[in-house]
Write a protein that holds these residues in place. Structure first.
Motif, PDB file in Angstrom:
ATOM      1  N   ARG B 446     -41.753  -6.884  37.125  1.00 28.81           N
ATOM      2  CA  ARG B 446     -40.930  -7.204  38.276  1.00 28.81           C
ATOM      3  C   ARG B 446     -40.965  -8.712  38.456  1.00 28.81           C
ATOM      4  NH1 ARG B 446     -43.001  -4.114  43.124  1.00 28.81           N
ATOM      5  NH2 ARG B 446     -40.884  -4.197  43.902  1.00 28.81           N
ATOM      6  N   ALA B 447     -40.037  -9.206  39.228  1.00 26.92           N
ATOM      7  CA  ALA B 447     -39.975 -10.655  39.385  1.00 26.92           C
ATOM      8  C   ALA B 447     -39.937 -11.024  40.856  1.00 26.92           C
ATOM      9  CB  ALA B 447     -38.734 -11.193  38.680  1.00 26.92           C
ATOM     10  N   GLY B 448     -40.273 -12.276  41.140  1.00 28.79           N
ATOM     11  CA  GLY B 448     -40.185 -12.785  42.501  1.00 28.79           C
ATOM     12  C   GLY B 448     -41.321 -12.299  43.375  1.00 28.79           C
ATOM     13  N   ILE B 449     -41.129 -12.432  44.687  1.00 30.10           N
ATOM     14  CA  ILE B 449     -42.157 -12.033  45.635  1.00 30.10           C
ATOM     15  C   ILE B 449     -42.257 -10.515  45.646  1.00 30.10           C
ATOM     16  CG2 ILE B 449     -42.971 -12.341  48.006  1.00 30.10           C
ATOM     17  CD1 ILE B 449     -40.521 -14.419  48.190  1.00 30.10           C
ATOM     18  N   GLN B 450     -43.461 -10.009  45.483  1.00 26.46           N
ATOM     19  CA  GLN B 450     -43.634  -8.554  45.389  1.00 26.46           C
ATOM     20  C   GLN B 450     -43.791  -7.963  46.782  1.00 26.46           C
ATOM     21  OE1 GLN B 450     -43.608  -7.012  42.127  1.00 26.46           O
ATOM     22  NE2 GLN B 450     -42.785  -9.038  41.731  1.00 26.46           N
ATOM     23  N   ASP B 451     -42.714  -7.985  47.564  1.00 24.27           N
ATOM     24  CA  ASP B 451     -42.818  -7.486  48.932  1.00 24.27           C
ATOM     25  C   ASP B 451     -42.101  -6.152  49.111  1.00 24.27           C
ATOM     26  OD1 ASP B 451     -40.354  -8.518  48.524  1.00 24.27           O
ATOM     27  OD2 ASP B 451     -40.165  -9.453  50.501  1.00 24.27           O
ATOM     28  N   LYS B 452     -41.567  -5.628  48.024  1.00 23.92           N
ATOM     29  CA  LYS B 452     -40.849  -4.354  48.131  1.00 23.92           C
ATOM     30  C   LYS B 452     -41.512  -3.342  47.203  1.00 23.92           C
ATOM     31  CE  LYS B 452     -37.480  -6.151  50.600  1.00 23.92           C
ATOM     32  NZ  LYS B 452     -37.093  -5.728  51.936  1.00 23.92           N
ATOM     33  N   PRO B 453     -41.501  -2.077  47.595  1.00 28.27           N
ATOM     34  CA  PRO B 453     -42.096  -1.071  46.712  1.00 28.27           C
ATOM     35  C   PRO B 453     -41.266  -0.896  45.457  1.00 28.27           C
ATOM     36  CG  PRO B 453     -40.969  -0.018  48.538  1.00 28.27           C
ATOM     37  CD  PRO B 453     -40.903  -1.494  48.791  1.00 28.27           C
ATOM     38  N   GLY B 454     -41.902  -0.497  44.398  1.00 27.80           N
ATOM     39  CA  GLY B 454     -41.169  -0.258  43.157  1.00 27.80           C
ATOM     40  C   GLY B 454     -42.104  -0.309  41.981  1.00 27.80           C
ATOM     41  N   GLU B 455     -41.749   0.396  40.921  1.00 28.89           N
ATOM     42  CA  GLU B 455     -42.628   0.469  39.749  1.00 28.89           C
ATOM     43  C   GLU B 455     -42.159  -0.439  38.628  1.00 28.89           C
ATOM     44  OE1 GLU B 455     -41.086   3.302  40.857  1.00 28.89           O
ATOM     45  OE2 GLU B 455     -42.623   4.701  41.535  1.00 28.89           O
ATOM     46  N   GLY B 456     -40.980  -1.056  38.797  1.00 30.69           N
ATOM     47  CA  GLY B 456     -40.454  -1.854  37.691  1.00 30.69           C
ATOM     48  C   GLY B 456     -39.832  -0.964  36.645  1.00 30.69           C
ATOM     49  N   ILE B 457     -39.134   0.062  37.122  1.00 30.55           N
ATOM     50  CA  ILE B 457     -38.541   1.031  36.207  1.00 30.55           C
ATOM     51  C   ILE B 457     -37.014   0.885  36.182  1.00 30.55           C
ATOM     52  CG2 ILE B 457     -38.128   3.492  35.838  1.00 30.55           C
ATOM     53  CD1 ILE B 457     -40.929   2.889  35.275  1.00 30.55           C
ATOM     54  N   GLY B 458     -36.434   0.665  37.355  1.00 26.19           N
ATOM     55  CA  GLY B 458     -34.981   0.756  37.550  1.00 26.19           C
ATOM     56  C   GLY B 458     -34.170  -0.023  36.531  1.00 26.19           C
ATOM     57  N   LEU B 459     -34.473  -1.307  36.372  1.00 24.13           N
ATOM     58  CA  LEU B 459     -33.659  -2.137  35.475  1.00 24.13           C
ATOM     59  C   LEU B 459     -33.895  -1.799  34.011  1.00 24.13           C
ATOM     60  CD1 LEU B 459     -33.659  -5.586  37.272  1.00 24.13           C
ATOM     61  CD2 LEU B 459     -31.761  -4.000  36.987  1.00 24.13           C
ATOM     62  N   ALA B 460     -35.151  -1.405  33.705  1.00 21.83           N
ATOM     63  CA  ALA B 460     -35.429  -0.991  32.326  1.00 21.83           C
ATOM     64  C   ALA B 460     -34.585   0.238  32.009  1.00 21.83           C
ATOM     65  CB  ALA B 460     -36.905  -0.676  32.165  1.00 21.83           C
ATOM     66  N   HIS B 461     -34.536   1.111  32.994  1.00 19.11           N
ATOM     67  CA  HIS B 461     -33.745   2.323  32.871  1.00 19.11           C
ATOM     68  C   HIS B 461     -32.254   1.975  32.711  1.00 19.11           C
ATOM     69  CE1 HIS B 461     -33.472   6.713  34.440  1.00 19.11           C
ATOM     70  NE2 HIS B 461     -32.982   6.555  33.227  1.00 19.11           N
ATOM     71  N   THR B 462     -31.796   1.048  33.548  1.00 19.75           N
ATOM     72  CA  THR B 462     -30.393   0.624  33.500  1.00 19.75           C
ATOM     73  C   THR B 462     -30.058   0.033  32.139  1.00 19.75           C
ATOM     74  OG1 THR B 462     -30.435   0.167  35.850  1.00 19.75           O
ATOM     75  CG2 THR B 462     -28.691  -0.882  34.583  1.00 19.75           C
ATOM     76  N   ARG B 463     -30.972  -0.784  31.628  1.00 24.19           N
ATOM     77  CA  ARG B 463     -30.713  -1.387  30.322  1.00 24.19           C
ATOM     78  C   ARG B 463     -30.639  -0.313  29.247  1.00 24.19           C
ATOM     79  NH1 ARG B 463     -32.970  -6.795  27.748  1.00 24.19           N
ATOM     80  NH2 ARG B 463     -31.001  -7.413  28.653  1.00 24.19           N
ATOM     81  N   MET B 464     -31.596   0.604  29.289  1.00 24.53           N
ATOM     82  CA  MET B 464     -31.627   1.680  28.289  1.00 24.53           C
ATOM     83  C   MET B 464     -30.322   2.481  28.354  1.00 24.53           C
ATOM     84  SD  MET B 464     -32.209   5.172  28.138  1.00 24.53           S
ATOM     85  CE  MET B 464     -33.160   5.618  29.587  1.00 24.53           C
ATOM     86  N   LEU B 465     -29.893   2.808  29.565  1.00 16.91           N
ATOM     87  CA  LEU B 465     -28.669   3.619  29.705  1.00 16.91           C
ATOM     88  C   LEU B 465     -27.437   2.848  29.233  1.00 16.91           C
ATOM     89  CD1 LEU B 465     -29.356   5.305  33.158  1.00 16.91           C
ATOM     90  CD2 LEU B 465     -29.277   6.417  30.925  1.00 16.91           C
ATOM     91  N   SER B 466     -27.347   1.566  29.624  1.00 14.83           N
ATOM     92  CA  SER B 466     -26.185   0.767  29.204  1.00 14.83           C
ATOM     93  C   SER B 466     -26.124   0.701  27.689  1.00 14.83           C
ATOM     94  CB  SER B 466     -26.272  -0.658  29.739  1.00 14.83           C
ATOM     95  OG  SER B 466     -26.730  -0.681  31.037  1.00 14.83           O
TER      96      SER B 466
END
Lengths: 148, 502
Positions: B446-466
């Motif tokens: 993940r990047a930037g200030i880590q103030d939001k919940p998340g596993e760092g999956i979404g964009l990896a998933h988006t890239r894989m799907l694209s």
């Protein structure tokens, strides 16, 4: 007119020694005392189950139940399952698939090939132990049809 | 590439056209000049011929008058006087005509007025003589008449007249011949010029045709080249897509195997940790139960171990395993999504994106963000669920990383580019630093200030799907005023997969 069934041997085909040990421990904890024969790979298990000649004659008069892991070093459990279910002497032998995969297609494939039960090894040990113990209870009441 | 520019082609053709026009103009003006010249020549030739005829008529008038006079004298029949009178009138008329017409020949340059006047004068003398003879006859002065006739004066006069007339006729004839020759020359010149002109036009037309054929051939070659380039480009795109898809597939398999094989030892660690726990419990109970010397340092040590060290170690083992379990589960989930068989169907992207927006409408409302679709999104043939995932992920991200104090504005755009559809999701959020452009697409990063919940999956998933949809995803941001995610997918996945599937 039912005669006393012969004790059923549990054939455990599992390459992971730890898993084998945990499974065995939990089966014993469930009070199952049947003999457990362990195999670490597919080849030795097939040799035992179908005999050295692969005819399946060896299985006659030897009631058994197979605990099968799909992920084996020398072949996949699916191959073993297919061969067991294709052989007339072993096709009625219950096969319980026990593996880490919970892939839907793989589960379906196993049932299509004639697996009797499919159990996913949960990562949570409590549920794992629980599942095995339940399986033990299931085994203790299970009747294995004997072949003549 | 087009070697001969259109401008040069137009230039050549204009030149040829101008050449043709000049040649035509030359032919036309030559025709005009030569025909008008011919007309002049013809007129002059006609005039000369008329003078010739007039001279003959002039002489014939005299002959007629003399014949009539003789007839009358011989027969005394007054009917012979009639032709005389007629010839007399005709003579006057023809004399005047001759004078006039002779002056016209070559504008008076050819025949001098003197010989004409002399001829007319001689003619008049002759006529007068005939008249006088007639008068003598009527008056009965036959001797006088005989004398005159015997003097041969009339014949001499007539010879002189014929001589003079012949001179004039010769001049007229030479004029006529000269003019006729000039006419023939003009006609020959005209024919020659027209022939030359036609030849030139033929040459020019041939030239124009050649230029045109060459141009057409070049256009054809250029078009062929363009087609080849296009095909090459297309096959390069396809090759690249296939390579990416293959890599993606390999990664999926890799992820699946890794997560699977990681799971097996984990089951052991978990299982035996639990075994260890229960064993420790028994041990703890025993250690506590054992009566002993409280002063015994070994017992105190054992108590410390079972009360603190072992539970602490077990606690860390448990939490680490839980975390690892979570990560493996995510990889498995991703890998499973990656192994899902794609079902390309014709999709109305406008509708699909609107549905995605509606499905997380609540999040926009909570974040106070406004989201809109700009223009019309191009329709594609692709996998519905994968696209839903992609857009939901990107829209969710956009709302998640808005800049505090700046009302969120999220825009979705789309366009077609060759065989691909390109979609953009733009926000005015906090942006992403350029150094993180690649990192954000990596799993668990993940990047930037880590103030939001998340596993760092979404964009990896988006890239894989694209990538599975025959494209990729990239990011554009200045790191401050917002982020744009650019998703490229195959416009028609069936077409793009083509060879891959078989």
């Amino acid at each position: 007119m039912s005669k006393e069934p012969k004790p059923v041997a549990i054939i455990m085909i599992e390459d992971d020694e730890g898993h084998a040990r945990l499974i065995e421990k939990n089966i014993r904890r469930a009070g199952v005392t049947n003999e457990i024969i362990s195999f670490r790979n597919g080849t030795s298990a097939i040799t035992y189950l179908l005999g050295a000649d692969g005819s399946g004659q060896a299985a006659v008069g030897r009631p058994s139940l197979v605990l099968l892991d799909l992920n084996l070093p020398d072949m996949t459990g699916i191959d073993i399952l297919a061969r067991l279910k294709a052989n007339e002497h072993t096709r009625r032998t219950p096969v319980i698939v026990l593996t880490t995969t919970d892939d839907v297609r793989e589960i379906q494939r196993c049932y299509d090939l004639g697996a009797n039960v499919y159990i996913t090894k949960p990562l949570n040990y409590e549920s794992f132990a629980n599942a095995i113990r339940q399986l033990g209870l299931f085994l203790s009441v299970m009747q294995i049809p004997e072949l003549d | 590439m087009l070697r001969l520019g259109g401008g040069r082609f137009v230039g050549y053709n204009l030149l040829l056209l101008a050449g043709g026009a000049v040649v035509l103009l030359m032919i036309v003006s030559a025709a005009f000049i030569f025909s008008s010249r011919s007309q002049v020549h013809a007129t002059e030739a006609l005039r000369a011929a008329r003078v010739d005829r007039l001279v003959l008529e002039f002489i014939s008038d005299l002959v007629d008058a003399e014949t009539a006079q003789r007839g009358y004298i011989i027969t005394s029949n007054p009917t012979y006087l009639e032709p005389y009178e007629k010839a007399l009138g005709q003579f006057t008329e023809d004399s005047a005509d001759l004078r006039l017409r002779a002056a016209e020949v070559d504008e008076g340059r050819a025949i001098a007025p003197e010989p004409v006047e002399e001829l007319i004068k001689l003619g008049q003398t002759k006529m007068d003589l005939v008249g006088r003879n007639l008068a003598e006859f009527r008056a009965g002065h036959l001797d006088q008449l005989r004398l005159v006739l015997a003097s041969d004066q009339g014949r001499v006069l007539m010879d002189q007249i014929r001589q003079k007339g012949a001179v004039i006729r010769d001049i007229a004839a030479s004029v006529r011949v000269a003019r006729a020759a000039a006419m023939r020359d003009a006609a020959f010149m005209l024919t020659t010029m027209i022939t030359l002109g036609v030849a030139m036009i033929v040459v020019l037309t041939a030239g124009a045709t050649m230029v045109m054929i060459r141009h057409i051939k070049q256009i054809d070659e250029a078009r062929q080249e363009l087609i080849e380039n296009n095909q090459e480009l297309e096959s390069r795109v396809r090759e690249r897509t296939e390579a990416v898809m293959r890599t993606n597939d390999e990664l999926q398999r890799y992820a699946y195997i890794v997560s699977h094989d990681l799971r097996a030892p984990l089951v052991n660690i978990m299982g035996f940790t639990s075994e260890l726990e229960s064993a420790t419990e028994r041990l703890t109970t025993y250690v506590r139960k054992v009566d002993g010397d409280d002063e015994n340092p070994d017992r105190a040590d054992a108590l410390l171990a079972v009360d603190e060290d072992i539970p602490e170690a077990l606690g860390f083992i448990h939490s680490s395993m839980k975390r690892m379990d979570g990560l493996i589960n995510e990889i498995l989930k991703l890998s499973r999504a990656g192994r899902r068989v794609l079902e390309p169907v014709p999709l109305d992207m406008q509708g699909l994106v609107s549905e995605c927006i509606d499905s997380i409408r609540q999040r926009f409302d909570e974040a106070g963000a406004e989201v809109r679709i700009e223009g019309r999104l191009p329709d594609v043939v692709s996998d519905r669920s994968a696209l839903q995932q992609i857009f939901t992920n990107l829209l969710d991200n956009a709302t998640k990383y808005l800049k505090d104090g700046r009302p969120g504005q999220i825009a979705v755009r789309g366009r077609l580019e060759r065989g691909s559809a390109v979609f953009e999701v733009e926000d005015n959020g906090r942006g992403i630093a350029e150094a993180d452009f690649e990192r954000i697409f990596e799993l668990f990063r993940r990047a930037g200030i880590q103030d939001k919940p998340g596993e760092g999956i979404g964009l990896a998933h988006t890239r894989m799907l694209s990538r599975r949809l025959g494209g990729d995803v990239s990011v554009r941001s200045d790191g401050e005023t917002g982020t744009t995610f650019i998703v490229t997918i195959a416009r028609d996945l069936v077409l793009r997969m083509g060879r891959n599937e078989t």
